[in-house]
Design a protein around this motif. Structure first.
Motif, PDB file in Angstrom:
ATOM      1  N   ALA A 103      40.034  19.405 -15.892  1.00 30.46           N
ATOM      2  CA  ALA A 103      39.699  19.765 -14.521  1.00 30.46           C
ATOM      3  C   ALA A 103      38.220  19.441 -14.368  1.00 30.46           C
ATOM      4  O   ALA A 103      37.552  19.127 -15.359  1.00 30.46           O
ATOM      5  N   PRO A 104      37.677  19.523 -13.135  1.00 26.96           N
ATOM      6  CA  PRO A 104      36.261  19.204 -12.976  1.00 26.96           C
ATOM      7  C   PRO A 104      35.350  19.974 -13.942  1.00 26.96           C
ATOM      8  O   PRO A 104      34.365  19.429 -14.437  1.00 26.96           O
ATOM      9  N   ILE A 106      35.876  20.684 -16.896  1.00 28.00           N
ATOM     10  CA  ILE A 106      35.917  20.006 -18.198  1.00 28.00           C
ATOM     11  C   ILE A 106      35.249  18.639 -18.065  1.00 28.00           C
ATOM     12  O   ILE A 106      34.486  18.219 -18.928  1.00 28.00           O
ATOM     13  N   ILE A 234      44.203  21.085 -15.405  1.00 24.93           N
ATOM     14  CA  ILE A 234      44.195  21.787 -16.702  1.00 24.93           C
ATOM     15  C   ILE A 234      45.589  21.829 -17.316  1.00 24.93           C
ATOM     16  O   ILE A 234      46.094  22.887 -17.674  1.00 24.93           O
TER      17      ILE A 234
END
Lengths: 338, 161
Positions: A103-104, A106, A234
């Motif tokens: 996800a952003p 990460i 995710i």
């Protein structure tokens, strides 16, 4: 969950990092973003005594252009790939794959391309807390002698390579550069993977991935990545497929198909090339045939290693394969125009 | 062996000696008593521990404190100024985007990182930006509306000033 104790090493250049890796061998692990390694350490699945940080090695965190394509440092953050000028147009399949990772939160800071390619294989019986795992004897991957993902047990480990970047990069015939204190070797990305669940990478203990070489797709070439997930972020792939298709005139000249999240290594489907070569781009039956070939090849590897039923995954291989091939095909004109 | 680290936390320079296995999340919550940042799954799945590191949203449970040495950290405690809530915080209150509140600090910081980079995001861009933050009360719709509201307020403030 707390991290076990370890020593933190902060080499100031690549040679120092390789020296440390050489010194500590199997007890030293490279720390790039840590989104895979630190989780495994918290779960007691990896217990290195030394973490070698790549934080002070900017040479590993840059993207360079070469005559034949992109040279991406192993520690380049996923977000920096997504925002690299023209990348989305040049290699849309690679862009799709990287966008789908984590996800952003990460992608922005921690997740790196090298980390995505070098993450450990996963299995629902292995990637669990030590408390969960204590309820059974250890499996093959945890040093034991059985596999819970394979009905009746097995002497082989049926864990899955969950890299999202690997399938499409393999379809694009990307290469990787691996360094150790002794020297450097360049090999096809496919050779980074051993197909051994317990030890899924072919890297020696003192070796590290330093660069990924992504060739420019030639004219008339399209790339695509398809990922089947239950959630839109995710989430690890239930299945994925990377494809590259090249057309010349009214014929397909090159077709590469790689299925991800199905086996111990990304699963190349070389028969796709034989089936699709010479067929016209509008030949729906040819795509179906290639997709069926993928399903046949994948079937033997699909085990009960994920929460999702194996039967569903088996049936979805051909669907994902066809989607990836069709989209890559639809982009063959797009590349030609640019 | 402990290492001396320095970092800027909410505008203040902080120096401390930490063990390498201390995460940034533990450092913020346990050493600095900044408990606004929440400890959720500890595995990078839930986003409750999101902070902004050098302008980028990150799960602080998967960053070592030593890795944050020399960097700039913004936590939820650093958003309000002179007792006034940040426009994103105010919008979360006004729009009813806070239910149990556990995901709220992470949600707000992910939203802030988005609005700093893209002041006029589409709904899809907002949903993507907070896709790493799970809300178990499932108040996503109101959260998205709050971020839209905050974007309008911030945009208006900047035009008038």
């Amino acid at each position: 969950m707390r991290l076990p104790a370890f020593d933190y090493e902060l080499p100031g250049n690549l040679d120092e990092a390789l020296e440390l890796l050489n010194t500590y061998g199997p007890n030293g692990k490279i720390l790039a973003g840590g989104t895979d390694l630190l989780v495994r350490m918290k779960q007691g699945l990896a217990l290195p005594t030394h973490l070698i940080s790549l934080k002070a090695l900017p040479e590993l965190a840059t993207i360079r252009e070469s005559e034949v394509g992109l040279r991406i440092g192993a520690a380049v953050r996923l977000r920096d790939i997504l925002t690299y000028p023209t990348l989305e147009d040049r290699v849309p399949g690679f862009f799709e794959a990287v966008s789908s990772i984590g996800a952003p939160s990460i992608q922005h800071f921690s997740g790196t391309i090298g980390g995505n390619l070098c993450q450990d294989n996963r299995c629902q019986f292995y990637n669990q807390s030590s408390f969960f795992r204590k309820a059974r004897q250890p499996c093959n991957k945890a040093g034991g002698k059985t596999c819970y993902a394979w009905e009746g047990g097995s002497d082989k480990c049926y864990s899955v390579c969950q890299s999202d970047a690997a399938p499409v990069l393999m379809a694009m015939e990307a290469e990787v550069v691996v360094r150790s204190k002794q020297g450097e070797r360049t090999m096809p990305l496919a050779e980074l993977y051993s197909s051994v669940g317990e030890r899924p990478l072919t890297l020696a203990d003192d070796e590290m991935l330093t660069e990924i070489r992504v060739p420019n797709p030639g004219p008339g070439t399209g790339t695509a990545f398809e990922k089947l997930t239950y959630r839109s972020a995710i989430d690890y792939a239930v299945l994925s497929a990377g494809a590259l298709v090249q057309t010349e005139g009214e014929r397909i000249t090159r077709a590469r198909l790689v299925i991800g999240a199905v086996s111990r290594a990304p699963l190349g489907i070389p028969t796709a090339q034989n089936i699709l070569q010479g067929r016209p781009p509008g030949d729906e039956e040819a795509l179906d045939e290639a997709a069926r070939a993928a399903a046949n090849a994948a079937e033997a590897f699909i085990a009960n290693n994920m929460a999702q039923p194996a039967e569903y995954r088996k049936q979805m291989v051909s669907v994902m394969a066809k989607r990836a091939l069709s989209r890559a095909l639809s982009r063959t004109g797009m590349t030609e125009a640019t | 062996m402990k290492t001396i680290i320095q970092m800027t936390v909410n505008g203040e320079l902080v120096e401390s000696a930490v063990e390498p296995n201390r995460t940034l999340l533990q450092f913020l919550r346990e050493d600095l008593d900044l408990t606004g940042t929440k400890h959720g799954c500890g595995l990078g799945d839930c986003g409750a521990c999101t902070v902004i590191l050098d302008g980028k949203p990150v799960n602080s449970c998967l960053v070592l404190a030593v890795q944050a040495h020399g960097r700039e950290v913004l936590t939820i405690e650093g958003l309000a100024e002179n007792g006034n809530l940040h426009p994103i915080q105010q919008a979360f209150v006004d729009k009813g985007a806070i239910q149990c509140g556990f995901c709220t600090p992470g949600m707000i910081l992910s939203a802030k990182a988005l609005l700093d980079e893209n002041p006029k995001p589409s709904e899809l861009e907002i949903r993507t930006a907070i896709s790493g933050n799970l809300c178990r009360c499932t108040g996503y719709q109101k959260i998205v509306e709050a971020v839209q509201e905050a974007a309008t307020v911030i945009d208006g403030t900047e035009v008038s000033s």
